[in-house]
Design an enzyme around this catalytic site. Structure first.
Site, PDB file in Angstrom:
ATOM      1  N   GLU A   1      19.328 -15.267   4.852  1.00 10.70           N
ATOM      2  CA  GLU A   1      20.235 -15.989   3.942  1.00 10.70           C
ATOM      3  C   GLU A   1      20.673 -14.980   2.889  1.00 10.70           C
ATOM      4  O   GLU A   1      19.916 -14.671   1.965  1.00 10.70           O
ATOM      5  CB  GLU A   1      19.495 -17.172   3.298  1.00 10.70           C
TER       6      GLU A   1
ATOM      7  N   CYS B   1      24.281 -17.570  -5.140  1.00  8.12           N
ATOM      8  CA  CYS B   1      24.839 -16.850  -3.983  1.00  8.12           C
ATOM      9  C   CYS B   1      26.172 -17.418  -3.529  1.00  8.12           C
ATOM     10  O   CYS B   1      26.998 -16.704  -2.988  1.00  8.12           O
ATOM     11  CB  CYS B   1      23.838 -16.863  -2.844  1.00  8.12           C
TER      12      CYS B   1
HETATM   13  P1  NAD Z   1      16.660  -9.001  -3.311  1.00  8.78           P
HETATM   14  O1  NAD Z   1      17.138  -8.717  -1.937  1.00  8.78           O
HETATM   15  O2  NAD Z   1      16.610  -7.887  -4.276  1.00  8.78           O
HETATM   16  O3  NAD Z   1      15.166  -9.599  -3.281  1.00  8.78           O
HETATM   17  C1  NAD Z   1      14.806 -10.684  -2.459  1.00  8.78           C
HETATM   18  C2  NAD Z   1      13.344 -10.558  -2.089  1.00  8.78           C
HETATM   19  O4  NAD Z   1      13.162  -9.359  -1.348  1.00  8.78           O
HETATM   20  C3  NAD Z   1      12.391 -10.505  -3.278  1.00  8.78           C
HETATM   21  O5  NAD Z   1      11.257 -11.289  -2.993  1.00  8.78           O
HETATM   22  C4  NAD Z   1      12.038  -9.034  -3.371  1.00  8.78           C
HETATM   23  O6  NAD Z   1      10.733  -8.802  -3.846  1.00  8.78           O
HETATM   24  C5  NAD Z   1      12.157  -8.550  -1.939  1.00  8.78           C
HETATM   25  N1  NAD Z   1      12.584  -7.153  -1.853  1.00  8.78           N
HETATM   26  C6  NAD Z   1      13.383  -6.477  -2.722  1.00  8.78           C
HETATM   27  N2  NAD Z   1      13.572  -5.213  -2.313  1.00  8.78           N
HETATM   28  C7  NAD Z   1      12.866  -5.079  -1.154  1.00  8.78           C
HETATM   29  C8  NAD Z   1      12.675  -4.000  -0.249  1.00  8.78           C
HETATM   30  N3  NAD Z   1      13.237  -2.804  -0.458  1.00  8.78           N
HETATM   31  N4  NAD Z   1      11.901  -4.211   0.838  1.00  8.78           N
HETATM   32  C9  NAD Z   1      11.339  -5.417   1.061  1.00  8.78           C
HETATM   33  N5  NAD Z   1      11.476  -6.467   0.236  1.00  8.78           N
HETATM   34  C10 NAD Z   1      12.243  -6.302  -0.862  1.00  8.78           C
HETATM   35  O7  NAD Z   1      17.536 -10.208  -3.830  1.00  8.78           O
HETATM   36  P2  NAD Z   1      17.481 -10.916  -5.248  1.00  8.78           P
HETATM   37  O8  NAD Z   1      17.995  -9.973  -6.274  1.00  8.78           O
HETATM   38  O9  NAD Z   1      16.152 -11.543  -5.466  1.00  8.78           O
HETATM   39  O10 NAD Z   1      18.520 -12.106  -5.035  1.00  8.78           O
HETATM   40  C11 NAD Z   1      19.893 -11.930  -5.179  1.00  8.78           C
HETATM   41  C12 NAD Z   1      20.588 -11.823  -3.843  1.00  8.78           C
HETATM   42  O11 NAD Z   1      20.184 -12.872  -3.001  1.00  8.78           O
HETATM   43  C13 NAD Z   1      22.088 -11.963  -3.968  1.00  8.78           C
HETATM   44  O12 NAD Z   1      22.709 -11.041  -3.125  1.00  8.78           O
HETATM   45  C14 NAD Z   1      22.360 -13.387  -3.501  1.00  8.78           C
HETATM   46  O13 NAD Z   1      23.645 -13.587  -2.980  1.00  8.78           O
HETATM   47  C15 NAD Z   1      21.314 -13.537  -2.456  1.00  8.78           C
HETATM   48  N6  NAD Z   1      20.977 -14.947  -2.286  1.00  8.78           N
HETATM   49  C16 NAD Z   1      21.336 -15.585  -1.147  1.00  8.78           C
HETATM   50  C17 NAD Z   1      21.073 -16.937  -0.997  1.00  8.78           C
HETATM   51  C18 NAD Z   1      21.444 -17.682   0.234  1.00  8.78           C
HETATM   52  O14 NAD Z   1      20.985 -18.814   0.386  1.00  8.78           O
HETATM   53  N7  NAD Z   1      22.258 -17.143   1.123  1.00  8.78           N
HETATM   54  C19 NAD Z   1      20.427 -17.624  -2.021  1.00  8.78           C
HETATM   55  C20 NAD Z   1      20.070 -16.935  -3.164  1.00  8.78           C
HETATM   56  C21 NAD Z   1      20.344 -15.598  -3.292  1.00  8.78           C
END
Ligand code: NAD
Length: 449
Positions: free
Chosen positions: A208, A242
């Protein structure tokens, strides 16, 4: 420690206990009463994490989760039951079924922006479908994540469901384990890391993700209502959604009029001093604050544009006509900044929309139904609305997910249960008749067909 937890969950799954619907229901009911008990603390944790307004916490987090849980408990027997399917004449005589089989041990990685709902909605579906679950919430919302961990520990034995808190290192260690399913919500970049980690074991995944969501307003739109609905969808959670409209594409002839309505609606929602409004959240951390304020530099900010690093506050801001190579048009904004681009001819918006990968959502404001439908058909996107923003999220009957760069798979309501189930078709053949046509030797049989 992580390996030991995963192994204990795999052993527990093998006992078959999670395949008992009564057991799943018993624990989901316990979760329900614990979530109800903890509601005030959840709202407080969300406020402590990024000043999320109480009303938004209830309507976009706690109420959604409780409704989801209630609905799941109501329908779980029906969803889990093998479904009889009309058989094929070619198999006569047979009775055909679809079984819903839990995958096994699943990993759920959640983001920070709706840290409660986006962690628990998949978790509820995964448990309902009979999987054991490891949940990794976001490290950027420590209060909510700690509370989630406490609640889950109170309700579930760790071999069934457990929360592992931590940042990138923890997430990387988790991704190094062998899972039966991975459900990830977050950025496109990390989504690709998850997909790579899943590939060697061919682990099925749901991703997602995000994207740059266009919001098209044509000449025929009800502008006042459009402004009101855009202001809500864009500035709820301070734009950290998002599916928030990322940028506006509007007919040149109505742009100034639209700005007047936008100004009016922003001050109606958050007063003329949004900083003092209790209804406007803050940016999650300094890194995102700096990323967002850089987008405002050298832009024609016709509304807002104010910020304060001591509070991670950025006012609701509208940028007039940014160039396509400016920072604000580079990537998903994910904050309270709204760029507006005017077009002379609606056919020219194609070039802009196609500059970016397939978005998570797209919105059209128009009272010309044929035009709106045409635009919806013309572009590929996860989901969206005509004459509103973000509300497609709220109908549990609609699958929610992206396409292309904005994600793989979908969930919500019954779709969440199905996402966490292998859909297993089985044909039960009757023995009272055996039509011999398909068996060798085949000589002369083609002619008889
Ligand atoms: P992110 O990708 O930075 O982090 C998401 C999760 O991944 C966190 O738990 C984090 O600890 C982990 N993570 C971060 N870097 C990582 C890595 N290098 N390796 C493994 N795991 C890692 O995202 P965010 O900043 O928490 O959220 C914002 C993003 O999420 C935006 O792009 C938004 O559009 C998207 N989002 C999508 C939805 C959806 O339903 N499609 C909903 C909410 C947010």
């Amino acid at each position: 420690m992580i390996e030991a937890i995963v192994n204990s969950q795999k052993e527990f799954f093998k006992t078959g206990k999670t395949k008992t619907i009564a057991y799943r229901k018993q624990l989901l009911k316990q979760l329900q009463s614990e979530l109800i008990k903890q509601e005030d603390f959840i709202v407080k944790a969300l406020y402590d994490d990024f000043k999320k307004p109480e009303f938004e916490s209830v309507i976009t987090e706690t109420a959604i989760v409780l409704q989801d849980l209630k609905r799941t408990l109501k329908h779980i027997d029906k969803w889990a039951k093998p479904k009889r399917i009309f058989p094929s004449l070619l198999n006569f005589p047979s009775s055909d079924f679809i079984y819903k089989e839990p995958y096994g041990t699943v990993l759920i990685i959640a983001p920070w922006n709706y840290p409660y709902q986006l962690a628990l909605a998949p978790l509820i579906g995964a448990v309902a479908a009979g999987n054991t679950v490891v949940l990794k919430p976001s490290e950027l919302t420590p209060n909510t994540s700690a509370l989630l961990s406490k609640i889950i520990k109170h309700v579930f034995p760790p071999e069934f469901v457990t929360v592992i808190e931590g940042g990138v290192d923890t997430s990387t260690q988790l991704l190094n384990q062998v899972w039966d399913y991975i459900f990830f919500t977050g950025s496109v970049g990390v989504g690709k890391i998850v997909a790579k980690a899943a590939a060697p074991n061919l682990t099925p995944i749901t991703l997602e993700l995000g994207g740059k969501n266009p919001c098209i307003i044509d000449k025929s739109a009800n502008l006042k209502l459009a402004a009101k609905r855009i202001v809500w969808g864009k500035f709820v959670n301070a734009g950290q959604t998002c599916i928030a409209p990322d940028y506006i594409l509007i007919d040149q002839s109505i742009k100034n009029n639209f700005y007047n309505f936008l100004k009016e609606e922003i001050s109606k929602a958050f007063t003329n001093k949004p900083k003092t409004s209790k209804d406007f959240a803050r940016i999650i951390n300094e890194k995102n604050f700096n990323r967002l304020t850089e987008m405002l530099v050298d832009q024609n900010c016709i509304i807002g544009g104010n910020h304060d690093i001591t509070d991670y506050y950025i006012s609701p801001s509208v940028i007039d006509q940014p160039s396509l190579d400016s920072k604000v048009m580079e990537d998903e904004i994910f904050g309270p900044i709204l760029p507006v681009l005017a077009y002379d001819n609606i056919n020219t918006i194609d070039t802009i929309i196609n500059t970016y990968p397939k978005p998570l959502s797209l919105y059209v404001f128009s009272t010309n139904s044929a035009q709106a439908k045409q635009l919806i058909k013309q572009y590929s996107f996860g989901g969206g609305c005509i004459n509103d923003t973000i509300i497609h999220f709220a109908n549990h009957r609609l699958p929610f997910g992206g396409v292309g760069n904005s994600g793989i798979g979908a969930y919500h309501g019954k779709h969440t249960f199905n996402t966490f189930s292998h859909i297993k078709p089985v044909v039960k053949k009757g023995n009272w008749l055996d039509i011999t046509l398909r068996y060798a030797p085949y000589k002369g049989k083609l002619k008889s067909l």
